[in-house]
Design an enzyme around this catalytic site. Structure first.
Site, mmCIF file in Angstrom:
data_model
loop_
_atom_site.group_PDB
_atom_site.id
_atom_site.type_symbol
_atom_site.label_atom_id
_atom_site.label_comp_id
_atom_site.label_asym_id
_atom_site.label_seq_id
_atom_site.Cartn_x
_atom_site.Cartn_y
_atom_site.Cartn_z
ATOM 1 N N ASN A 9 -1.173 3.420 -2.132
ATOM 2 C CA ASN A 9 -1.105 4.672 -1.371
ATOM 3 C C ASN A 9 -2.460 5.363 -1.473
ATOM 4 O O ASN A 9 -2.802 5.927 -2.510
ATOM 5 C CB ASN A 9 0.009 5.555 -1.976
ATOM 6 C CG ASN A 9 0.089 6.922 -1.315
ATOM 7 O OD1 ASN A 9 -0.493 7.145 -0.249
ATOM 8 N ND2 ASN A 9 0.809 7.836 -1.948
ATOM 9 N N TRP A 10 -3.210 5.293 -0.373
ATOM 10 C CA TRP A 10 -4.578 5.850 -0.401
ATOM 11 C C TRP A 10 -4.590 7.362 -0.177
ATOM 12 O O TRP A 10 -5.658 7.981 -0.206
ATOM 13 C CB TRP A 10 -5.451 5.146 0.652
ATOM 14 C CG TRP A 10 -5.679 3.695 0.336
ATOM 15 C CD1 TRP A 10 -5.426 3.066 -0.860
ATOM 16 C CD2 TRP A 10 -6.182 2.680 1.212
ATOM 17 N NE1 TRP A 10 -5.747 1.725 -0.766
ATOM 18 C CE2 TRP A 10 -6.218 1.464 0.495
ATOM 19 C CE3 TRP A 10 -6.609 2.676 2.547
ATOM 20 C CZ2 TRP A 10 -6.660 0.269 1.051
ATOM 21 C CZ3 TRP A 10 -7.048 1.494 3.120
ATOM 22 C CH2 TRP A 10 -7.074 0.297 2.368
ATOM 23 N N LYS A 11 -3.450 7.926 0.112
ATOM 24 C CA LYS A 11 -3.327 9.379 0.303
ATOM 25 C C LYS A 11 -4.383 9.895 1.297
ATOM 26 O O LYS A 11 -4.734 9.190 2.233
ATOM 27 C CB LYS A 11 -3.420 10.104 -1.043
ATOM 28 C CG LYS A 11 -2.483 9.499 -2.086
ATOM 29 C CD LYS A 11 -2.335 10.370 -3.299
ATOM 30 C CE LYS A 11 -1.534 9.631 -4.356
ATOM 31 N NZ LYS A 11 -1.058 10.494 -5.422
ATOM 32 N N HIS A 83 7.597 11.023 -0.247
ATOM 33 C CA HIS A 83 6.678 11.054 -1.395
ATOM 34 C C HIS A 83 6.718 12.472 -1.977
ATOM 35 O O HIS A 83 6.809 13.455 -1.233
ATOM 36 C CB HIS A 83 5.265 10.686 -0.945
ATOM 37 C CG HIS A 83 4.332 10.474 -2.106
ATOM 38 N ND1 HIS A 83 3.788 11.535 -2.800
ATOM 39 C CD2 HIS A 83 3.893 9.352 -2.715
ATOM 40 C CE1 HIS A 83 3.033 11.056 -3.783
ATOM 41 N NE2 HIS A 83 3.085 9.735 -3.756
ATOM 42 N N GLU A 85 4.540 14.404 -3.020
ATOM 43 C CA GLU A 85 3.532 15.336 -2.496
ATOM 44 C C GLU A 85 3.971 15.913 -1.155
ATOM 45 O O GLU A 85 3.709 17.071 -0.853
ATOM 46 C CB GLU A 85 2.176 14.622 -2.403
ATOM 47 C CG GLU A 85 1.597 14.396 -3.799
ATOM 48 C CD GLU A 85 0.622 13.239 -3.913
ATOM 49 O OE1 GLU A 85 0.177 12.695 -2.885
ATOM 50 O OE2 GLU A 85 0.308 12.870 -5.067
ATOM 51 N N GLU A 153 9.325 7.459 -8.796
ATOM 52 C CA GLU A 153 8.038 8.038 -9.158
ATOM 53 C C GLU A 153 8.273 9.358 -9.885
ATOM 54 O O GLU A 153 8.427 10.415 -9.213
ATOM 55 C CB GLU A 153 7.215 8.309 -7.908
ATOM 56 C CG GLU A 153 6.911 7.065 -7.096
ATOM 57 C CD GLU A 153 5.640 7.267 -6.296
ATOM 58 O OE1 GLU A 153 4.663 6.571 -6.578
ATOM 59 O OE2 GLU A 153 5.607 8.139 -5.421
ATOM 60 N N GLY A 159 -0.614 10.767 -10.660
ATOM 61 C CA GLY A 159 -1.984 11.278 -10.703
ATOM 62 C C GLY A 159 -2.343 11.987 -11.989
ATOM 63 O O GLY A 159 -3.347 12.693 -12.046
ATOM 64 N N SER A 195 0.804 6.648 -12.157
ATOM 65 C CA SER A 195 -0.300 6.225 -13.028
ATOM 66 C C SER A 195 -0.182 4.770 -13.467
ATOM 67 O O SER A 195 -0.477 4.438 -14.617
ATOM 68 C CB SER A 195 -0.420 7.165 -14.225
ATOM 69 O OG SER A 195 -0.697 8.485 -13.776
ATOM 70 N N GLY A 216 -1.296 4.912 -6.600
ATOM 71 C CA GLY A 216 -2.193 5.859 -5.956
ATOM 72 C C GLY A 216 -3.625 5.648 -6.423
ATOM 73 O O GLY A 216 -4.375 4.839 -5.868
ATOM 74 N N GLY A 217 -4.004 6.354 -7.479
ATOM 75 C CA GLY A 217 -5.395 6.349 -7.955
ATOM 76 C C GLY A 217 -5.998 4.950 -8.092
ATOM 77 O O GLY A 217 -7.099 4.682 -7.572
HETATM 78 C C1 PEP Z 1 1.441 7.793 -5.848
HETATM 79 O O1 PEP Z 1 0.680 8.412 -5.130
HETATM 80 O O2 PEP Z 1 2.533 7.433 -5.376
HETATM 81 C C2 PEP Z 1 1.067 7.498 -7.217
HETATM 82 C C3 PEP Z 1 1.919 6.868 -7.971
HETATM 83 O O3 PEP Z 1 -0.170 7.932 -7.626
HETATM 84 P P1 PEP Z 1 -0.900 7.547 -9.015
HETATM 85 O O4 PEP Z 1 -0.820 6.038 -9.148
HETATM 86 O O5 PEP Z 1 -2.275 8.033 -8.874
HETATM 87 O O6 PEP Z 1 -0.129 8.212 -10.104
#
Ligand code: PEP
Length: 240
Positions: A9-11, A83, A85, A153, A159, A195, A216-217
């Site tokens: 997920n590049w957000k 998600h 966010e 999640e 994040g 994470s 994500g990251g």
């Molecule tokens: C996400 O955006 O769904 C996510 C899990 O981010 P991260 O891996 O950065 O925690």
């Protein structure tokens, strides 16, 4: 047997470079979720792509939104629904998220429905009831199909660098699986997100009820993403 799915997920970030790490692999599914601006480039380049969101309605007076049929025509095969966010930034409710999942399924798009509790909800011991309500909203709209995946999640892990302990994640994944309709219980993939990194993904992905990762990251760093994909491939076939 459930095929592992590793999703990036590049957000709201520019496309990482180079893109080699993000191409489909034969043993597992690798999917990326670029911004709307970068989707076409990634699809044309041969990546398996999804949109980070799409509206439950096909078209209409929804300024700034996009419909499932539109992302389908572009070549998206997946969509993220709910998600955390988006739930937070756009006040998406469980019912909104379920309606998006229904719309995705109607268009032949595979929804990945995100669920998870906040830190406060966990500290109050409410994590299972929160997640159960998020999952049960899907049944009310009969949004259930084996063409749907779930991503657990925990919001406190997204994040933040804090990852759920593999045994805690496994407990929640097993709980989520127990909520699913009996005929979909063994086939539905439940991904972990929060994470996930090269150094913790093996312990998470080795759990019997964890069928992949929503990342994500680390998905923005080609080397890290490619290491996670390689580890997932090495774990295939999954022990479940
Ligand atoms: C996400 O955006 O769904 C996510 C899990 O981010 P991260 O891996 O950065 O925690």
């Amino acid at each position: 047997m459930r095929k592992l799915l590793i999703a990036g997920n590049w957000k709201m970030n520019p496309m990482p470079s180079p893109l080699d790490a993000y191409y489909p692999r034969s043993d597992i599914d690798v999917v990326v979720f670029p911004t709307f601006l970068d989707l076409k480039h990634c699809i044309d380049a041969g990546m398996l792509c999804g949109a980070q969101y799409a509206h439950a309605e096909d078209s209409g007076a929804h300024t700034g939104d996009i419909g499932m049929g539109m992302i389908k025509d572009l070549g998206c095969r997946y969509v993220l629904c709910g998600h955390s966010e988006r739930r937070a930034d756009h006040s998406e409710t469980n019912e909104d998220v379920a309606a998006q999942a229904v719309a995705a399924l109607e268009h032949g798009i595979h929804p990945i429905v995100c669920v998870g509790e906040t830190e406060q909800e966990r500290s109050e011991g409410r994590e299972k009831s929160i997640v159960a309500a998020q999952i049960e909203a899907l049944f009310q709209l009969s949004a259930f199909s084996s063409q749907l995946s779930i991503a657990y999640e925990p919001v406190w892990a997204i994040g933040t660098g804090k990852t759920a302990r593999p045994e805690d994640a496994e407990e929640m994944h097993a709980f989520i699986r127990s909520l699913l309709p009996e005929d979909k219980r063994e086939t539905t993939r439940i991904l972990y997100g929060g994470s996930m990194k090269p150094d913790n993904c093996k312990a998470l992905l080795s759990q019997p009820n964890i069928d992949g990762g929503l990342i994500g990251g680390a998905s923005l760093k080609p080397e890290q993403f490619s290491t996670i994909v390689d580890i997932a491939v090495s774990l295939f076939p999954h022990s479940s």
